[in-house]
Design a protein around this motif. Structure first.
Motif, short mmCIF file in Angstrom:
data_model
loop_
_atom_site.label_atom_id
_atom_site.label_comp_id
_atom_site.label_asym_id
_atom_site.label_seq_id
_atom_site.Cartn_x
_atom_site.Cartn_y
_atom_site.Cartn_z
N LEU A 30 -18.76 -27.94 -22.41
CA LEU A 30 -18.74 -26.50 -22.19
C LEU A 30 -18.92 -26.29 -20.69
CD1 LEU A 30 -18.85 -23.47 -22.87
CD2 LEU A 30 -21.28 -23.79 -23.38
N PHE A 31 -17.90 -25.76 -20.02
CA PHE A 31 -17.95 -25.58 -18.57
C PHE A 31 -18.59 -24.25 -18.22
CE2 PHE A 31 -14.61 -28.68 -19.26
CZ PHE A 31 -14.90 -29.62 -18.29
N TYR A 32 -19.50 -24.29 -17.25
CA TYR A 32 -20.19 -23.07 -16.83
C TYR A 32 -19.73 -22.59 -15.45
CZ TYR A 32 -23.16 -26.32 -14.22
OH TYR A 32 -23.62 -27.30 -13.37
N LYS A 33 -18.82 -23.33 -14.82
CA LYS A 33 -18.26 -22.92 -13.53
C LYS A 33 -16.76 -23.16 -13.54
CE LYS A 33 -20.25 -24.95 -10.03
NZ LYS A 33 -21.08 -25.58 -9.00
N SER A 34 -16.02 -22.40 -12.74
CA SER A 34 -14.57 -22.59 -12.60
C SER A 34 -14.30 -23.50 -11.41
CB SER A 34 -13.87 -21.24 -12.38
OG SER A 34 -14.07 -20.40 -13.48
N PHE A 35 -13.30 -24.38 -11.54
CA PHE A 35 -12.93 -25.29 -10.45
C PHE A 35 -11.60 -25.97 -10.76
CE2 PHE A 35 -15.49 -27.60 -13.48
CZ PHE A 35 -14.84 -28.82 -13.63
N SER A 36 -11.02 -26.61 -9.77
CA SER A 36 -9.79 -27.40 -9.94
C SER A 36 -10.16 -28.81 -10.37
CB SER A 36 -9.01 -27.47 -8.63
OG SER A 36 -8.62 -26.18 -8.24
N THR A 37 -9.26 -29.46 -11.11
CA THR A 37 -9.53 -30.81 -11.57
C THR A 37 -8.23 -31.60 -11.73
OG1 THR A 37 -10.62 -32.16 -13.27
CG2 THR A 37 -9.46 -30.18 -14.02
N THR A 38 -8.35 -32.93 -11.68
CA THR A 38 -7.21 -33.80 -11.96
C THR A 38 -7.39 -34.51 -13.29
OG1 THR A 38 -8.24 -35.61 -10.73
CG2 THR A 38 -6.73 -34.17 -9.51
N TYR A 39 -8.49 -34.23 -13.99
CA TYR A 39 -8.77 -34.87 -15.27
C TYR A 39 -7.98 -34.23 -16.41
CZ TYR A 39 -12.66 -37.37 -13.17
OH TYR A 39 -13.41 -38.19 -12.39
N SER A 40 -7.81 -34.98 -17.48
CA SER A 40 -7.11 -34.49 -18.67
C SER A 40 -8.12 -34.17 -19.77
CB SER A 40 -6.13 -35.53 -19.18
OG SER A 40 -5.08 -35.71 -18.25
N TYR A 41 -7.89 -33.07 -20.45
CA TYR A 41 -8.77 -32.62 -21.53
C TYR A 41 -7.93 -32.09 -22.68
CZ TYR A 41 -12.48 -32.44 -17.99
OH TYR A 41 -13.38 -32.75 -17.01
N THR A 42 -8.55 -32.02 -23.85
CA THR A 42 -7.97 -31.32 -24.99
C THR A 42 -8.72 -29.99 -25.10
OG1 THR A 42 -7.50 -33.39 -26.15
CG2 THR A 42 -7.61 -31.38 -27.49
N LYS A 43 -8.01 -28.89 -24.96
CA LYS A 43 -8.67 -27.59 -25.02
C LYS A 43 -9.03 -27.27 -26.47
CE LYS A 43 -8.80 -23.03 -23.22
NZ LYS A 43 -8.50 -22.20 -22.12
N ILE A 44 -10.29 -26.91 -26.69
CA ILE A 44 -10.78 -26.58 -28.02
C ILE A 44 -10.92 -25.07 -28.17
CG2 ILE A 44 -12.72 -26.79 -29.60
CD1 ILE A 44 -13.26 -29.53 -28.40
N GLY A 45 -11.41 -24.42 -27.13
CA GLY A 45 -11.64 -22.98 -27.21
C GLY A 45 -12.29 -22.48 -25.93
N TYR A 46 -12.90 -21.30 -26.00
CA TYR A 46 -13.55 -20.73 -24.83
C TYR A 46 -14.60 -19.71 -25.26
CZ TYR A 46 -10.41 -16.82 -25.70
OH TYR A 46 -9.74 -15.77 -26.30
N VAL A 47 -15.50 -19.44 -24.36
CA VAL A 47 -16.51 -18.40 -24.55
C VAL A 47 -15.92 -17.12 -23.99
CG1 VAL A 47 -18.83 -17.64 -23.89
CG2 VAL A 47 -18.40 -20.06 -24.37
N GLU A 48 -15.88 -16.06 -24.79
CA GLU A 48 -15.24 -14.82 -24.36
C GLU A 48 -15.94 -14.17 -23.17
OE1 GLU A 48 -14.58 -12.09 -27.55
OE2 GLU A 48 -13.30 -13.49 -28.63
N ASN A 49 -17.26 -14.22 -23.13
CA ASN A 49 -18.00 -13.63 -22.03
C ASN A 49 -18.95 -14.69 -21.46
OD1 ASN A 49 -19.44 -12.11 -20.23
ND2 ASN A 49 -20.29 -10.69 -21.72
N PRO A 50 -18.46 -15.49 -20.48
CA PRO A 50 -19.26 -16.60 -19.98
C PRO A 50 -20.31 -16.22 -18.93
CG PRO A 50 -17.14 -16.62 -18.91
CD PRO A 50 -17.11 -15.50 -19.91
N SER A 51 -20.48 -14.94 -18.65
CA SER A 51 -21.49 -14.56 -17.65
C SER A 51 -22.86 -15.03 -18.12
CB SER A 51 -21.49 -13.05 -17.42
OG SER A 51 -21.86 -12.37 -18.60
#
Length: 68
Positions: A30-51
């Motif tokens: 679960l990512f708590y910050k936004s950033f660029s990456t070169t890694y590969s992931y399988t997207k599962i979902g997201y938190v609608e309001n991550p504040s």
């Protein structure tokens, strides 16, 4: 007991705060910050309001539960 999860990894190039991704086949992130990456992931979902995720992650231990 748990086993590896099925994957569909892609190079996402950017992570957004609140993204829930599977890294390889056995690590849920679960990512708590936004950033660029070169890694590969399988997207599962997201938190609608991550504040507030970054603040919560910076304090002691946190527990995240997933329910079916």
């Amino acid at each position: 007991m748990y086993s590896d999860m099925p994957t569909n990894s892609i190079n996402v190039s950017a992570i957004n705060s609140g993204d829930i991704m599977l890294y390889q086949s056995d690590c849920v992130v679960l990512f708590y910050k936004s950033f660029s990456t070169t890694y590969s992931y399988t997207k599962i979902g997201y938190v609608e309001n991550p504040s507030g995720l970054a603040d919560a992650a910076g304090k002691d231990n946190i527990t995240i539960s997933f329910y079916k």
